[in-house]
Design an enzyme around this catalytic site. Sequence first.
Site, PDB file in Angstrom:
ATOM      1  N   ASP A 327       0.857  -1.172   0.000  1.00  0.00           N
ATOM      2  CA  ASP A 327       0.000   0.000   0.000  1.00  0.00           C
ATOM      3  C   ASP A 327       0.902   1.233   0.000  1.00  0.00           C
ATOM      4  O   ASP A 327       2.093   1.136   0.315  1.00  0.00           O
ATOM      5  CB  ASP A 327      -0.888  -0.030   1.253  1.00  0.00           C
ATOM      6  CG  ASP A 327      -1.923   1.070   1.264  1.00  0.00           C
ATOM      7  OD1 ASP A 327      -2.344   1.484   0.173  1.00  0.00           O
ATOM      8  OD2 ASP A 327      -2.303   1.510   2.356  1.00  0.00           O
ATOM      9  N   ASP A 625      -2.380  -1.059   5.815  1.00  0.00           N
ATOM     10  CA  ASP A 625      -2.757  -0.559   7.132  1.00  0.00           C
ATOM     11  C   ASP A 625      -4.261  -0.351   7.292  1.00  0.00           C
ATOM     12  O   ASP A 625      -4.755  -0.271   8.405  1.00  0.00           O
ATOM     13  CB  ASP A 625      -2.027   0.752   7.444  1.00  0.00           C
ATOM     14  CG  ASP A 625      -2.363   1.856   6.439  1.00  0.00           C
ATOM     15  OD1 ASP A 625      -3.041   1.562   5.431  1.00  0.00           O
ATOM     16  OD2 ASP A 625      -1.934   2.997   6.648  1.00  0.00           O
ATOM     17  N   ASP A 629      -7.394  -3.351   3.261  1.00  0.00           N
ATOM     18  CA  ASP A 629      -6.272  -4.232   2.913  1.00  0.00           C
ATOM     19  C   ASP A 629      -6.420  -5.630   3.516  1.00  0.00           C
ATOM     20  O   ASP A 629      -5.692  -6.545   3.132  1.00  0.00           O
ATOM     21  CB  ASP A 629      -4.950  -3.628   3.409  1.00  0.00           C
ATOM     22  CG  ASP A 629      -4.653  -2.288   2.775  1.00  0.00           C
ATOM     23  OD1 ASP A 629      -4.870  -2.153   1.561  1.00  0.00           O
ATOM     24  OD2 ASP A 629      -4.200  -1.368   3.490  1.00  0.00           O
TER      25      ASP A 629
END
Length: 884
Positions: A327, A625, A629
Amino acid sequence: MEAPAHAIDTSEVFTALGSRPEGLNSEAVTTALERYGENSLPRAEEETSFQRLLRQFRDPMIYVLIAAAVVTGLLGEVVDTVVIAAVVLINALVGYLQEGKAADALAAIREMLSPASEVRRDGSWITVDSDQLVPGDVVRLRAGDKVPADLRLFKTTSLRVEESALTGESVAADKNTRPVAADAPLGDRSCMAFSGTTVAAGSGLGVVTGTGQDTEIGRITTMLGEVERVETPLTRSMARFSSILAVGALLLAVLMVIVSVVIYDTGWAEVLMSAIGFAVAAIPEGLPAVMAITLALGVQKMAARNAITRRLDSVETLGSVTTICTDKTGTLTKNEMTVRAIHTREHNYEVTGTGYSPEGQILVDGAAVDLGEHPDLERMAEVAVYANDASVEKRDDEWTLNGEPTDGGICTFALKAGVDKSEKRIAGVPFDSDFKYMATLDDMPDGRVIHLKGAPDRLLERCDRQRAPGGGTEPLDKAYWEEEIEAMGTRGMRVLAAAWRDGEEGRELATTDVDAGGFLFLGLYGIIDPPRDEVPEAVRTVQEAGIRIRMITGDHASTASAIAKEIGLRGDRAITGAELEAATDEELQSIVRDHDVYARTSPEHKLRLVRALQANGEVVAMTGDGVNDAPSLKQADVGVAMGNKGTEATKDAADVVLADDNFATISAAVKMGRTIYDNLRKAIVFMLPTNGGQGLVIFVAMLVGMTLPITPLQVLWVNLITAVTLSLALSFEPAEPGIMKRRPRDPEDALLDSEVILRILFVSVLLGGATIAVFQYLQMNGSSLEVSRTIAVNTLVVGQVFYLFTARFSRVSALRKELFTANPVSWLSVGIMLVLQIAFCYLPFMQDAFETTGVGWFGWAVPVVVGIIVFLAVETDKLIRRLN
């Protein structure tokens, strides 16, 4: 509703839900609760402690040992049964204690939901438990509230919602009531507020369109529940290895039984005990324990490097990953908005430093500027600090933000420039998502000034002049500024503008005053959530290790591309979520081979990308985070969550949690994983010749009809003390030179290659042959059976000690100083094993249990000679291989 709520007018939404802006009545609520159920997420079935314990026995090698314990029990060999059972239970307990309780990611997601909500029912505003909300309910939102369900907004006042956990966007999303396209990405649905997100500023009213599993966060929990854990490369390799070893041992044991009964007419009880002795000798029953302890040691070392491992085998899997999907927000970046560029008509200024710490410089052409010599910059800093409600302050040696991230970044720039708020604010117009600016009327030393900051297009509409190079003013060149705004946008920056004009004495400030225009345009702020300082170097290290990095973010394509370029990712453009949506699974497998940057992605896109990579044979680590996700982290071979800014749902779905939220820690974790795999392989290559030698002794003795040189119980003793001493010593071996320059190993490769297999066979014959030869020599020269067997066991043990010295170095010579300095634990292990072996020979209760006896100096000299021969033979083999 035929069309999604975000794509139609609010009046149509109310009609479809049978509701109205005044809310539902009690009867409608009761009916809706019966139809839709409570606004809560389902609970996943948890694994019990007993189920976790039973799982530790799922190993073909353990099955053989359990069968051996049952047979010895039926034959009345109580001591053998107890020892075998103890070995099996010790292995199971080690795995049970080290693995810990299985995580429940859905429980963590439930913690994100709001416990209570302000809702309008029967014409009045009341507070109810959020799980009692139903579609059609009208909910009020205020700053700081958690959104309790998915809402279609029908009234907003400067409403901004923090959605990064769902969308991955760095800044709070501005909300309004206007419908958007039906296929708009989650982050672009500005008329919706989603369950589990947080109101950052403003207020609003919304009608509930989805509860429980029908919310966006509910869809994520459904995806999470459907994702099955992927077997790790080590798990797959060990399963194949264990099966082959167990089947091979059983087949050879059956062959021994047939030969003994048919040719030598041996009694069934004796034959079965010998066959059990062979199975116990051939199977490295200590290997599961050694593997668990080696991984546990790796977990401890990883924890010291801020990587908390939740599944033991994930440590090793990190060492075999071929791609890392990461990410952007909060992982590669700090999730702290930072002014990187200031553009005025006079100069392009570069601002150094990251985050909310006011440490950094303002440069022109690489040289630091003096604020007194740059009045254009000073005026930009003045607007930044006065037209701002945010503040940054130092707490516990860390700079923290109070307020909006974008405002915090601009405030930090002003502090870097040396400008602080010292004058009095008289009035202000707060930021509103409708007019997209903030203005303040401030009492400055030279009189009242209106400071204006906001979206460039809105400020350009209210300005007729601009600050000229060298001072003074000139007519506004709108085309010039639009070109600069576009240029900064293509660099992935969020662009804000600054303007000012004189205020009037005795007059307050309102939007009508700002909209009246007459402002002087000052310049532009270029803001971005920049990469962490250590990330570019970490990316280079990981790429040198042959691992490909792919960025998957919910942020805009231009921002993703800019960050990717800055940290060193390859790829000319970002693939958008819309493109992923249109691609079939087969097309997606082709896309992931050629592209490394993916923007505007949803949780489904992330999950599909991970699966496409795995379908291409990649071993995938996924970092993140946000709750969006969580499904892809669970699907990945290794899920890596951020410990500080990560949601609890993400941490619970992950295998590894980075306590420092630092991507660079992944590089250290990969190195540790590779080291652990090397050490596990060394332990296997060390243990198998030991078992091979023992098995060979019993196998040959049975085939030729001779007395067993070692008993089954003595075999268990050797295996047990080897596992807890010598094999464990290899767990402490340091990383080999150049370990991060190697390509990732192929997960489909066999655990043992042909070279290693030849080494195992070679050393097995050396150890087994020497043990048989020593036993036969002693028997032929009149030694008692107890003495002969005791010295034979000593020969096996000391031969293993010398083999350990050479096995610590796979290819290079062991005759080096590192043999004595690199791993002191190995020498401690040798010492402990020798003490145990002395007890085996000389303590009365050990003699009674294992049928041994004390031996003189000859009983130790012969094993030492055999050990030296084994050491020299293996070193010669390594030398020949190096020369070839």
